[in-house]
Design an enzyme around this catalytic site. Structure first.
Site, mmCIF file in Angstrom:
data_model
loop_
_atom_site.group_PDB
_atom_site.id
_atom_site.type_symbol
_atom_site.label_atom_id
_atom_site.label_comp_id
_atom_site.label_asym_id
_atom_site.label_seq_id
_atom_site.Cartn_x
_atom_site.Cartn_y
_atom_site.Cartn_z
ATOM 1 N N SER A 6 0.685 -1.249 -0.124
ATOM 2 C CA SER A 6 0.040 0.106 0.021
ATOM 3 C C SER A 6 0.880 1.286 -0.194
ATOM 4 O O SER A 6 2.095 1.296 0.332
ATOM 5 C CB SER A 6 -0.921 -0.049 1.185
ATOM 6 O OG SER A 6 -1.321 1.231 1.297
ATOM 7 N N TYR A 30 -1.389 -1.002 10.532
ATOM 8 C CA TYR A 30 -1.527 -1.181 8.869
ATOM 9 C C TYR A 30 -0.259 -0.796 8.146
ATOM 10 O O TYR A 30 0.264 -1.368 7.457
ATOM 11 C CB TYR A 30 -2.753 -0.518 8.435
ATOM 12 C CG TYR A 30 -2.906 -0.968 7.082
ATOM 13 C CD1 TYR A 30 -3.736 -1.969 6.589
ATOM 14 C CD2 TYR A 30 -2.807 0.244 6.224
ATOM 15 C CE1 TYR A 30 -3.889 -2.277 4.882
ATOM 16 C CE2 TYR A 30 -3.127 0.143 4.748
ATOM 17 C CZ TYR A 30 -3.558 -1.149 4.274
ATOM 18 O OH TYR A 30 -4.156 -1.214 2.753
HETATM 19 P P1 NAP Z 1 -11.937 -5.194 -1.104
HETATM 20 O O1 NAP Z 1 -12.433 -4.687 -2.283
HETATM 21 O O2 NAP Z 1 -12.412 -4.783 0.290
HETATM 22 O O3 NAP Z 1 -11.686 -6.644 -1.203
HETATM 23 C C1 NAP Z 1 -10.923 -7.579 -0.348
HETATM 24 C C2 NAP Z 1 -10.822 -8.916 -0.737
HETATM 25 O O4 NAP Z 1 -10.175 -9.819 0.101
HETATM 26 C C3 NAP Z 1 -12.346 -9.486 -0.863
HETATM 27 O O5 NAP Z 1 -12.349 -10.363 -1.901
HETATM 28 C C4 NAP Z 1 -12.454 -10.121 0.520
HETATM 29 O O6 NAP Z 1 -13.495 -11.192 0.397
HETATM 30 C C5 NAP Z 1 -11.174 -10.758 0.598
HETATM 31 N N1 NAP Z 1 -10.490 -11.045 2.273
HETATM 32 C C6 NAP Z 1 -10.569 -10.142 3.339
HETATM 33 N N2 NAP Z 1 -10.003 -10.884 4.135
HETATM 34 C C7 NAP Z 1 -9.513 -11.932 3.896
HETATM 35 C C8 NAP Z 1 -8.756 -13.015 4.545
HETATM 36 N N3 NAP Z 1 -8.404 -12.945 5.689
HETATM 37 N N4 NAP Z 1 -8.409 -14.195 3.778
HETATM 38 C C9 NAP Z 1 -8.702 -14.063 2.501
HETATM 39 N N5 NAP Z 1 -9.538 -12.944 1.786
HETATM 40 C C10 NAP Z 1 -9.677 -12.195 2.324
HETATM 41 O O7 NAP Z 1 -10.419 -4.619 -0.932
HETATM 42 P P2 NAP Z 1 -9.154 -3.990 -1.939
HETATM 43 O O8 NAP Z 1 -9.120 -2.551 -1.950
HETATM 44 O O9 NAP Z 1 -9.553 -4.723 -3.188
HETATM 45 O O10 NAP Z 1 -8.075 -4.404 -1.054
HETATM 46 C C11 NAP Z 1 -7.127 -5.362 -1.434
HETATM 47 C C12 NAP Z 1 -5.615 -5.113 -1.095
HETATM 48 O O11 NAP Z 1 -5.159 -3.870 -1.508
HETATM 49 C C13 NAP Z 1 -5.624 -5.099 0.373
HETATM 50 O O12 NAP Z 1 -4.295 -5.822 0.802
HETATM 51 C C14 NAP Z 1 -5.423 -3.566 0.850
HETATM 52 O O13 NAP Z 1 -4.677 -3.540 1.789
HETATM 53 C C15 NAP Z 1 -4.531 -3.282 -0.506
HETATM 54 N N6 NAP Z 1 -4.783 -1.808 -0.801
HETATM 55 C C16 NAP Z 1 -5.930 -1.310 -0.993
HETATM 56 C C17 NAP Z 1 -5.991 0.009 -1.293
HETATM 57 C C18 NAP Z 1 -7.384 0.839 -1.769
HETATM 58 O O14 NAP Z 1 -7.637 1.956 -1.922
HETATM 59 N N7 NAP Z 1 -8.377 0.197 -2.080
HETATM 60 C C19 NAP Z 1 -4.970 0.981 -1.238
HETATM 61 C C20 NAP Z 1 -3.705 0.407 -0.815
HETATM 62 C C21 NAP Z 1 -3.430 -1.020 -0.642
HETATM 63 P P3 NAP Z 1 -14.078 -12.013 1.695
HETATM 64 O O15 NAP Z 1 -14.927 -10.880 2.595
HETATM 65 O O16 NAP Z 1 -15.203 -13.057 1.109
HETATM 66 O O17 NAP Z 1 -13.088 -12.699 2.299
#
Ligand code: NAP
Length: 279
Positions: free
Chosen positions: A171, A184
């Site tokens: 991130s 985090y």
């Molecule tokens: P998201 O749309 O909320 O998707 C999260 C996904 O992870 C969902 O498929 C969820 O499905 C799954 N998940 C959550 N906890 C889990 C676990 N313990 N084991 C396996 N699967 C799990 O989030 P996103 O924004 O795409 O984020 C994905 C990654 O990108 C994360 O690592 C986050 O830190 C990183 N990130 C995001 C952003 C942003 O702005 N969005 C920025 C920087 C980094 P279930 O609920 O079915 O498990």
């Protein structure tokens, strides 16, 4: 003396037994044809977009997340698009779920070429020193330990292919720590180090390890930021490209990192944020 590596060094030892849906049968000219990708946290947001893109580029994708209904929905959506996907429940913090993910990939696809670790959590908005041991354990277990443990479970199978690519999702908070996301921030910075460390360890096995470092990407995870319009406008002023990212902005990079075009790139953490936080 310099000895040229044989072509065999770079080719999978055994072609994967792919289960392909009908419209992906002509995928041999696509850049990820005949490859198998395991993706955690791939039923929503960034992980889902990566799954779709790798499948569009010819890979067979193993989708996973904690909830069966989410897995079923994601698999059905991508199958309807004619893509080659399968799915299983995998809470990355549970050893037996990780094992099940490995088993599913081997059973359906005969091997694994790529691992993309997207699953990540942030259960607390608050101070670092006020975080309980339970919070520390949860964030570090899911965000940092689980990718390493899953990779160790998959490694013998990736090694058999003679090459591989791993992408860890960090991130922008790793470079620009967000106030109130202390633990985090720490976990995502640790992932930068994990990328570098594993890249060195796995280079002799011809397995590359790189990091995707997203900025603010519009997903359910970042809703609290992107839906607060005042905060969102303020944030956008910091961005050189004045918009939030979309999950698809991350997906192309991951496809590239898995492709032969990136065969000499490892240990890189690449920011996808509409601006650059470093030299
Ligand atoms: P998201 O749309 O909320 O998707 C999260 C996904 O992870 C969902 O498929 C969820 O499905 C799954 N998940 C959550 N906890 C889990 C676990 N313990 N084991 C396996 N699967 C799990 O989030 P996103 O924004 O795409 O984020 C994905 C990654 O990108 C994360 O690592 C986050 O830190 C990183 N990130 C995001 C952003 C942003 O702005 N969005 C920025 C920087 C980094 P279930 O609920 O079915 O498990």
């Amino acid at each position: 003396m310099f000895r040229p590596l044989s072509l065999k060094t770079f080719l999978p030892l055994k072609p994967p037994l792919l289960m392909r849906s009908k419209s992906s049968g002509t995928n041999n000219r696509l850049k990820l044809a005949n490859k198998v990708a395991v993706i955690t946290g791939s039923t929503s947001g960034i992980g889902f977009a990566i799954s779709r893109r790798l499948a569009q580029d010819g890979a067979h994708v193993v989708i996973s997340s904690r909830k069966q209904t989410n897995v079923d929905h994601a698999v059905a959506t991508l199958k309807e698009e004619g893509l080659s996907v399968t799915g299983t429940v995998c809470h990355v913090g549970k050893a037996e779920d990780r094992e099940q993910l490995v088993t599913t990939a081997l059973k359906h696809c005969g091997g694994v070429d790529f691992l993309v670790c997207t699953a990540g959590v942030n259960p607390l908005v608050g101070s670092t020193l006020g975080s309980s041991e339970q919070i520390w354990d949860k964030i570090m277990n899911i965000n940092v330990k689980a990718p390493a443990l899953l990779l160790s479970q998959l490694l013998p199978h990736m090694e058999k292919r003679g090459q591989g690519s791993v992408v860890l999702v960090s991130s922008i908070a790793a470079y620009l720590p967000a106030i109130k996301l202390g633990v985090y921030n720490v976990s995502k910075t640790a992932l930068l180090a994990l990328t570098k460390t594993l890249a060195g360890e796995l280079a002799p096995k011809n397995i590359r390890v790189n990091g995707l470092v997203p900025g603010i990407i519009e997903t359910p995870f970042s809703k609290v930021l992107t839906e607060d319009t005042e905060y969102a406008e303020r944030l956008k002023r910091v961005y050189e490209i004045r918009r939030f990212g979309q999950p698809e902005d991350c997906a192309g990079l991951v496809s590239f990192l898995c492709s032969p075009d990136a065969s000499y790139i490892t240990g890189e953490n690449i920011v996808v944020a509409g601006f650059s936080p470093r030299m």
